[in-house]
Design a protein around this motif. Structure first.
Motif, PDB file in Angstrom:
ATOM      1  N   GLY A   1      51.391  47.596  33.396  1.00  0.00           N
ATOM      2  CA  GLY A   1      51.339  45.959  32.880  1.00  0.00           C
ATOM      3  C   GLY A   1      50.404  45.357  33.738  1.00  0.00           C
ATOM      4  N   ALA A   2      48.828  45.709  33.976  1.00  0.00           N
ATOM      5  CA  ALA A   2      48.466  45.281  34.742  1.00  0.00           C
ATOM      6  C   ALA A   2      47.297  43.478  33.935  1.00  0.00           C
ATOM      7  N   ALA A   3      48.002  43.543  32.918  1.00  0.00           N
ATOM      8  CA  ALA A   3      47.092  41.990  32.444  1.00  0.00           C
ATOM      9  C   ALA A   3      47.980  41.073  32.869  1.00  0.00           C
ATOM     10  N   GLY A   4      49.968  41.626  33.455  1.00  0.00           N
ATOM     11  CA  GLY A   4      50.798  40.219  33.595  1.00  0.00           C
ATOM     12  C   GLY A   4      50.753  39.635  34.637  1.00  0.00           C
ATOM     13  N   GLY A   5      51.421  38.978  35.275  1.00  0.00           N
ATOM     14  CA  GLY A   5      50.822  37.579  36.896  1.00  0.00           C
ATOM     15  C   GLY A   5      50.861  38.725  37.770  1.00  0.00           C
ATOM     16  N   VAL A   6      52.133  39.759  38.074  1.00  0.00           N
ATOM     17  CA  VAL A   6      52.179  40.826  39.755  1.00  0.00           C
ATOM     18  C   VAL A   6      51.043  42.042  38.692  1.00  0.00           C
ATOM     19  N   GLY A   7      50.363  42.511  37.193  1.00  0.00           N
ATOM     20  CA  GLY A   7      50.276  43.719  37.275  1.00  0.00           C
ATOM     21  C   GLY A   7      49.020  43.463  37.843  1.00  0.00           C
ATOM     22  N   LEU A   8      47.990  42.407  37.611  1.00  0.00           N
ATOM     23  CA  LEU A   8      46.184  41.588  37.312  1.00  0.00           C
ATOM     24  C   LEU A   8      46.338  41.499  38.995  1.00  0.00           C
ATOM     25  N   ALA A   9      47.211  41.117  39.562  1.00  0.00           N
ATOM     26  CA  ALA A   9      47.815  40.145  41.270  1.00  0.00           C
ATOM     27  C   ALA A   9      47.689  41.409  41.138  1.00  0.00           C
ATOM     28  N   ALA A  10      48.048  43.011  41.373  1.00  0.00           N
ATOM     29  CA  ALA A  10      47.744  43.955  42.147  1.00  0.00           C
ATOM     30  C   ALA A  10      46.548  44.972  42.010  1.00  0.00           C
ATOM     31  N   VAL A  11      45.888  44.731  40.479  1.00  0.00           N
ATOM     32  CA  VAL A  11      44.778  45.264  40.535  1.00  0.00           C
ATOM     33  C   VAL A  11      43.335  44.154  41.645  1.00  0.00           C
TER      34      VAL A  11
ATOM     35  N   ARG B   1      41.203  53.283  44.689  1.00  0.00           N
ATOM     36  CA  ARG B   1      40.391  53.124  43.306  1.00  0.00           C
ATOM     37  C   ARG B   1      41.335  52.165  42.210  1.00  0.00           C
ATOM     38  N   VAL B   2      41.108  51.915  41.614  1.00  0.00           N
ATOM     39  CA  VAL B   2      42.695  50.563  40.628  1.00  0.00           C
ATOM     40  C   VAL B   2      41.990  50.911  39.283  1.00  0.00           C
ATOM     41  N   ILE B   3      43.338  52.165  38.088  1.00  0.00           N
ATOM     42  CA  ILE B   3      43.593  52.444  37.289  1.00  0.00           C
ATOM     43  C   ILE B   3      44.683  51.784  37.121  1.00  0.00           C
ATOM     44  N   ALA B   4      44.385  50.808  35.502  1.00  0.00           N
ATOM     45  CA  ALA B   4      44.685  49.546  35.217  1.00  0.00           C
ATOM     46  C   ALA B   4      45.150  49.794  33.334  1.00  0.00           C
ATOM     47  N   ALA B   5      46.172  50.038  33.484  1.00  0.00           N
ATOM     48  CA  ALA B   5      47.465  50.430  31.995  1.00  0.00           C
ATOM     49  C   ALA B   5      48.006  49.249  31.229  1.00  0.00           C
ATOM     50  N   ALA B   6      47.823  49.044  30.328  1.00  0.00           N
ATOM     51  CA  ALA B   6      47.814  47.693  29.996  1.00  0.00           C
ATOM     52  C   ALA B   6      48.181  48.202  28.105  1.00  0.00           C
ATOM     53  N   SER B   7      48.449  46.780  27.008  1.00  0.00           N
ATOM     54  CA  SER B   7      49.377  46.813  25.523  1.00  0.00           C
ATOM     55  C   SER B   7      47.637  47.136  24.642  1.00  0.00           C
ATOM     56  N   SER B   8      46.952  46.373  25.404  1.00  0.00           N
ATOM     57  CA  SER B   8      46.305  45.641  24.416  1.00  0.00           C
ATOM     58  C   SER B   8      44.293  46.058  25.026  1.00  0.00           C
ATOM     59  N   ASP B   9      43.026  45.983  24.037  1.00  0.00           N
ATOM     60  CA  ASP B   9      41.884  46.140  24.731  1.00  0.00           C
ATOM     61  C   ASP B   9      41.582  44.725  25.000  1.00  0.00           C
ATOM     62  N   GLN B  10      42.411  43.538  24.671  1.00  0.00           N
ATOM     63  CA  GLN B  10      41.596  42.411  24.677  1.00  0.00           C
ATOM     64  C   GLN B  10      42.581  42.240  26.780  1.00  0.00           C
TER      65      GLN B  10
ATOM     66  N   CYS C   1      41.169  43.183  32.803  1.00  0.00           N
ATOM     67  CA  CYS C   1      41.507  44.159  34.134  1.00  0.00           C
ATOM     68  C   CYS C   1      40.177  43.976  34.525  1.00  0.00           C
ATOM     69  N   ARG C   2      39.195  44.957  33.590  1.00  0.00           N
ATOM     70  CA  ARG C   2      37.815  45.224  33.934  1.00  0.00           C
ATOM     71  C   ARG C   2      37.491  44.118  34.809  1.00  0.00           C
ATOM     72  N   SER C   3      37.264  42.280  34.073  1.00  0.00           N
ATOM     73  CA  SER C   3      36.641  42.021  34.472  1.00  0.00           C
ATOM     74  C   SER C   3      37.029  41.214  35.930  1.00  0.00           C
ATOM     75  N   ARG C   4      38.278  42.044  35.952  1.00  0.00           N
ATOM     76  CA  ARG C   4      39.131  41.530  38.061  1.00  0.00           C
ATOM     77  C   ARG C   4      38.978  42.744  38.624  1.00  0.00           C
ATOM     78  N   GLY C   5      37.877  43.266  38.012  1.00  0.00           N
ATOM     79  CA  GLY C   5      37.917  44.905  39.898  1.00  0.00           C
ATOM     80  C   GLY C   5      38.504  46.069  38.946  1.00  0.00           C
ATOM     81  N   ALA C   6      38.681  46.225  38.036  1.00  0.00           N
ATOM     82  CA  ALA C   6      39.528  47.851  37.436  1.00  0.00           C
ATOM     83  C   ALA C   6      38.569  48.938  37.173  1.00  0.00           C
ATOM     84  N   ASP C   7      38.919  49.758  38.161  1.00  0.00           N
ATOM     85  CA  ASP C   7      37.941  50.675  37.475  1.00  0.00           C
ATOM     86  C   ASP C   7      37.130  51.483  36.531  1.00  0.00           C
ATOM     87  N   SER C   8      39.175  51.887  36.395  1.00  0.00           N
ATOM     88  CA  SER C   8      39.244  52.274  34.479  1.00  0.00           C
ATOM     89  C   SER C   8      40.377  51.856  34.096  1.00  0.00           C
ATOM     90  N   VAL C   9      40.569  51.617  32.842  1.00  0.00           N
ATOM     91  CA  VAL C   9      41.722  51.208  32.151  1.00  0.00           C
ATOM     92  C   VAL C   9      42.708  52.458  31.097  1.00  0.00           C
TER      93      VAL C   9
END
Length: 324
Positions: free
Chosen positions: A147-157, A166-175, A180-188
């Motif tokens: 849930g990396a694009a939600g409130g807590v998820g993006l904060a954790a990223v 090293r952060v891997i962000a998982a979410a339900s859409s490419d958008q 998540c990438r713009s906030r520093g995620a290394d992989s998605v």
């Protein structure tokens, strides 16, 4: 003053905007003229009677709110009317004025936008407590965030990157993953169309993630549990998907990893000094530009139901705030 009131536990649509008397500061309390209030998942649970707390009716939801001190009660010496602050309480923030214990009020660094402040403490406080205190994450470790694009998820990223992971962000859409990438995620990972377990395996050379942060629950918890590395930590943060998963306890046994609960509001109550240290750190990061919360929606107080509905439908990227 106006407040968005819960007069009976049930669907969020039963919230009503009404005129109510202004609160009066008692001993050790202050009244804040609210400029912005954060909207959080527990607010919706509270209104529906599904949260750990059940306040006396009627009440206004909202546990974080930024604004100016209007009034100080007896014994409050460190705050004065006009001070810019952010307050935390079990409820009361969905209103033009909020009453709060002075011990749960934090002065804002000069020039801090109250909207940014109101988007910071709950989600970033939870993420920092999860990663720093509960997981004791180390620089160089791999962090998987669901849930990396939600409130807590993006904060954790973002906090994961600040702590050197090293952060891997998982979410339900490419958008959402672009954010998540713009906030520093290394992989998605787009877990709506990719196999979560296999993608984590591929991204970690078969080793798995040292730390998994799960604020979502639901169907993706089990593949995430199967993706934890030896001696890893799986952080149980919340159940935004609505379902509380059942954990197969052989999984942590076989990989020697820990399943760790994260309950930030209880941490703040039981360990207030350590919690205040975390908040001081967060506000310093915000003031120096190291953290800039993404505001995914701004709503007037009268549209609090719309704000909560967007949150529950997981239509929001980042944080939603009310502007009383």
């Amino acid at each position: 003053m106006k407040a968005m009131l819960c007069k009976e536990f049930g669907p969020i649509e039963r919230l009503v905007l009404e005129d109510v008397p202004s609160p009066v500061a008692g001993k050790g309390q202050i009244v804040i003229s609210v400029q912005a209030a954060g909207v959080n998942f527990p607010d919706a649970l509270l209104v529906q009677g599904k949260y750990q707390l059940r306040p006396p009716l009627p009440f206004a939801p909202g546990n974080e709110f930024a604004g100016l001190v209007k009034e100080v009660g007896e014994g409050v010496a460190h705050l004065r009317p006009g001070d810019a602050v952010i307050g935390l309480a079990a409820h009361g923030g969905y209103a033009q004025e909020a009453l709060v214990d002075s011990a749960a009020v934090f002065p804002l660094p000069a020039g801090t936008d109250p909207v940014v402040a109101a988007a910071s403490l709950t989600v970033y406080g939870t993420a920092l407590h999860a990663l720093k205190d509960r997981a004791q994450i180390k620089a160089g470790e791999t962090l998987l965030v669901l849930g990396a694009a939600g409130g807590v998820g993006l904060a954790a990223v973002e906090i994961g990157k600040l702590l050197g992971a090293r952060v891997i962000a998982a979410a339900s859409s490419d958008q959402k993953l672009d954010v998540c990438r713009s906030r520093g995620a290394d992989s998605v990972i787009n877990y709506a169309r990719e196999d979560l377990k296999e993608r984590v395996r591929a991204l970690t050379d078969g080793r798995g993630a040292d730390v998994v942060c799960d604020p979502v629950g639901g169907d993706y918890t089990e593949p995430a549990l199967r993706s934890v590395a030896w001696n890893g930590r799986f952080l149980v943060v919340g159940f935004a998907a609505g379902e509380i998963p059942r954990i197969a306890l052989n999984l942590p046994l076989l990989k020697g990893y820990a399943v760790v609960g994260v309950f930030c509001s209880e941490f703040s109550r039981r360990e207030p000094a350590r919690y205040r240290e975390n908040i001081d750190q967060l506000l310093d990061w915000v003031a120096t530009g190291k953290l800039t919360p993404l505001i995914g929606g701004r709503y007037p107080l009268a549209r609090a139901v719309d704000a909560l509905r967007a949150l529950l439908r997981r239509e929001v990227t980042g944080k939603v705030v009310l502007l009383p």
